[in-house]
Design a protein around this motif. Structure first.
Motif, PDB file in Angstrom:
ATOM      1  N   SER A 153       0.570  -0.937  -0.097  1.00  0.00           N
ATOM      2  CA  SER A 153      -0.077   0.248   0.198  1.00  0.00           C
ATOM      3  C   SER A 153       0.732   1.364  -0.234  1.00  0.00           C
ATOM      4  O   SER A 153       0.559   2.317  -0.197  1.00  0.00           O
ATOM      5  CB  SER A 153      -0.864   0.081   1.080  1.00  0.00           C
ATOM      6  OG  SER A 153      -0.056   0.103   2.381  1.00  0.00           O
ATOM      7  N   GLN A 154       1.869   1.089   0.830  1.00  0.00           N
ATOM      8  CA  GLN A 154       2.650   1.935   0.296  1.00  0.00           C
ATOM      9  C   GLN A 154       4.055   3.027  -0.867  1.00  0.00           C
ATOM     10  O   GLN A 154       3.402   3.812  -1.286  1.00  0.00           O
ATOM     11  CB  GLN A 154       4.434   2.199   1.629  1.00  0.00           C
ATOM     12  CG  GLN A 154       5.017   3.265   2.147  1.00  0.00           C
ATOM     13  CD  GLN A 154       4.278   5.269   1.635  1.00  0.00           C
ATOM     14  OE1 GLN A 154       3.481   5.352   2.452  1.00  0.00           O
ATOM     15  NE2 GLN A 154       3.995   5.432   0.244  1.00  0.00           N
ATOM     16  N   ILE A 156       3.540   1.134  -3.301  1.00  0.00           N
ATOM     17  CA  ILE A 156       2.394   1.511  -4.968  1.00  0.00           C
ATOM     18  C   ILE A 156       1.898   3.186  -5.079  1.00  0.00           C
ATOM     19  O   ILE A 156       1.675   3.249  -5.954  1.00  0.00           O
ATOM     20  CB  ILE A 156       0.910   1.010  -4.631  1.00  0.00           C
ATOM     21  CG1 ILE A 156       1.254  -0.310  -5.396  1.00  0.00           C
ATOM     22  CG2 ILE A 156      -0.725   1.390  -6.020  1.00  0.00           C
ATOM     23  CD1 ILE A 156      -0.332  -1.894  -5.274  1.00  0.00           C
ATOM     24  N   GLY A 157       1.678   3.556  -3.876  1.00  0.00           N
ATOM     25  CA  GLY A 157       1.236   5.281  -3.581  1.00  0.00           C
ATOM     26  C   GLY A 157       2.324   5.907  -3.981  1.00  0.00           C
ATOM     27  O   GLY A 157       2.953   6.766  -4.505  1.00  0.00           O
TER      28      GLY A 157
ATOM     29  N   GLN B 154       0.543   7.663   1.318  1.00  0.00           N
ATOM     30  CA  GLN B 154       0.246   6.462   1.443  1.00  0.00           C
ATOM     31  C   GLN B 154      -1.571   6.097   1.817  1.00  0.00           C
ATOM     32  O   GLN B 154      -1.655   5.168   1.297  1.00  0.00           O
ATOM     33  CB  GLN B 154       0.479   6.431   3.195  1.00  0.00           C
ATOM     34  CG  GLN B 154       0.153   6.011   4.256  1.00  0.00           C
ATOM     35  CD  GLN B 154       1.126   4.347   3.897  1.00  0.00           C
ATOM     36  OE1 GLN B 154       1.259   3.953   4.595  1.00  0.00           O
ATOM     37  NE2 GLN B 154      -0.251   3.461   2.412  1.00  0.00           N
ATOM     38  N   ILE B 156      -3.089   7.449  -1.222  1.00  0.00           N
ATOM     39  CA  ILE B 156      -3.580   6.959  -2.299  1.00  0.00           C
ATOM     40  C   ILE B 156      -3.313   5.031  -2.196  1.00  0.00           C
ATOM     41  O   ILE B 156      -4.756   4.412  -3.327  1.00  0.00           O
ATOM     42  CB  ILE B 156      -3.044   7.521  -3.479  1.00  0.00           C
ATOM     43  CG1 ILE B 156      -3.527   8.662  -3.751  1.00  0.00           C
ATOM     44  CG2 ILE B 156      -2.801   6.364  -4.746  1.00  0.00           C
ATOM     45  CD1 ILE B 156      -3.046  10.004  -4.621  1.00  0.00           C
ATOM     46  N   GLY B 157      -2.733   4.916  -1.915  1.00  0.00           N
ATOM     47  CA  GLY B 157      -1.992   2.966  -1.761  1.00  0.00           C
ATOM     48  C   GLY B 157      -2.784   2.538  -0.833  1.00  0.00           C
ATOM     49  O   GLY B 157      -2.810   1.638  -1.835  1.00  0.00           O
ATOM     50  N   LEU B 158      -3.175   2.679   0.383  1.00  0.00           N
ATOM     51  CA  LEU B 158      -4.943   2.525   0.820  1.00  0.00           C
ATOM     52  C   LEU B 158      -5.698   2.764   0.012  1.00  0.00           C
ATOM     53  O   LEU B 158      -6.394   1.451   0.468  1.00  0.00           O
ATOM     54  CB  LEU B 158      -4.555   3.341   2.246  1.00  0.00           C
ATOM     55  CG  LEU B 158      -5.395   2.975   3.393  1.00  0.00           C
ATOM     56  CD1 LEU B 158      -5.451   1.713   3.393  1.00  0.00           C
ATOM     57  CD2 LEU B 158      -5.725   3.739   4.380  1.00  0.00           C
ATOM     58  N   MET B 160      -5.593   1.991  -3.325  1.00  0.00           N
ATOM     59  CA  MET B 160      -5.575   1.266  -3.953  1.00  0.00           C
ATOM     60  C   MET B 160      -5.333  -0.242  -3.258  1.00  0.00           C
ATOM     61  O   MET B 160      -6.492  -0.782  -3.718  1.00  0.00           O
ATOM     62  CB  MET B 160      -4.501   1.049  -4.603  1.00  0.00           C
ATOM     63  CG  MET B 160      -4.029   2.646  -5.464  1.00  0.00           C
ATOM     64  SD  MET B 160      -4.974   2.822  -6.899  1.00  0.00           S
ATOM     65  CE  MET B 160      -4.444   0.570  -7.427  1.00  0.00           C
ATOM     66  N   LEU B 161      -5.426  -0.708  -2.408  1.00  0.00           N
ATOM     67  CA  LEU B 161      -5.085  -1.704  -1.371  1.00  0.00           C
ATOM     68  C   LEU B 161      -6.818  -2.470  -1.410  1.00  0.00           C
ATOM     69  O   LEU B 161      -7.190  -3.389  -1.358  1.00  0.00           O
ATOM     70  CB  LEU B 161      -4.476  -2.142  -0.781  1.00  0.00           C
ATOM     71  CG  LEU B 161      -2.431  -2.585  -1.510  1.00  0.00           C
ATOM     72  CD1 LEU B 161      -2.753  -4.058  -1.416  1.00  0.00           C
ATOM     73  CD2 LEU B 161      -2.750  -2.050  -3.031  1.00  0.00           C
TER      74      LEU B 161
END
Lengths: 198, 198
Positions: A153-154, A156-157, B154, B156-158, B160-161
């Protein structure tokens, strides 16, 4: 085995046909529901040829991603070492691929493909299981299947902001500063105290 | 002012026409290069009507995002408070929107739109500047334009997942656990010691 397309076993386009069928079926049905036999059938080749060219299903999946590098080989390079420094090694190794001017364009293309809605199934049951979770094993952490999603999650962001959207100051930040910012986050997700994960 | 489309000033479809032109031009030219006058012209209405319906350019931009909520109003609710707890308030407020079953489908649709390559310019110079950086001001942190990209990387990644790819254990994790995992990360990006940012 059908030879209706006039393709000879072992010819260069046999390999390309297998890859094309693999991409189509993995995307359409997902990783788990796609067998090597169904890929062979769609490509019009004998299943033994799929094994011959690509080994197992994981290897074929990684080949179908069309990455400029095999992420598992890169991960293996920086996985070795103390687990206490795994966060720093992971961020630094990650940047060594993404900041490489020769690799970056195809990595960005790959990331754009991964975030398509149609790729969701391939990420969830393919990319994460074949590429990302084993990295947790290689790093020697506990519960990789539970902790690696936090790491993902980190990362990818970070990819989104630094490379795809290219937001400053992240886009042009020196790698050492990116490591200083993100390594503690990743280290905590890998080995820190977290609430009991379901 | 052209009335060639037969649209009367103040009629309901005037508002819709302005929004449609705004979406088209923001996406095609980016936020910075799009003037209210050019949007009015493309919609075939007097610029005064754009001000009448939408106030300024920031407000029109947020309206054009077609979100189920105005993110600035939601942010204002949880921005108030001590900066030492800002990380927790931010993650909790964020989840209160994203976990809401009535809001979630349109938020997911919005996020999928944001990650299209064509949206890059709109994110970089519009969404981040109009919506995200002001949140840093509201939270009372130093250097919001330098620290908020880290927060965004962080969150945005959260998204996404947890919501788009729906990877376990994140997808079905109780909000309190998500807060416990991510609030310290966000707090450090907001107020922690970081390398000097360029």
């Amino acid at each position: 085995m059908t030879t209706s397309r006039g393709r000879r076993p072992g010819s260069p386009d046999t390999r390309a046909a297998i890859l094309e069928s693999a991409r189509t079926l993995f995307a359409a049905r997902g990783f788990a529901a796609t067998s090597l036999r169904s890929i062979a059938s769609a490509a019009g080749v004998d299943p033994a040829l799929v094994h011959h060219y690509f080994g197992g299903k994981d290897d074929l999946f990684v080949a179908a991603l069309s990455l400029p590098i095999d992420p598992r080989a890169v991960f293996a390079q920086f996985a070795a070492g103390e687990v206490e420094d795994a966060g720093e090694r992971l961020v630094r190794g990650f940047l060594s691929v993404w900041d490489d001017p020769e690799l970056q364009p195809s990595m960005v293309g790959f990331a754009r493909g991964l975030i398509e809605p149609s790729a969701t199934e391939m990420i969830r049951h393919g990319f994460l299981r074949v590429v990302i979770w084993p990295l947790g094993d290689a790093l020697g952490i506990d519960e990789p299947g539970r902790r690696m999603p936090l790491v993902a999650s980190q990362m990818i962001g970070l990819v989104m902001l630094r490379y795809l959207i290219a937001v400053e100051p992240l886009a042009s930040m020196p790698p050492d500063d990116v490591v200083a910012i993100y390594a503690p986050t990743i280290q905590r997700y890998l080995t820190g105290d977290l609430p009991p994960l379901p």
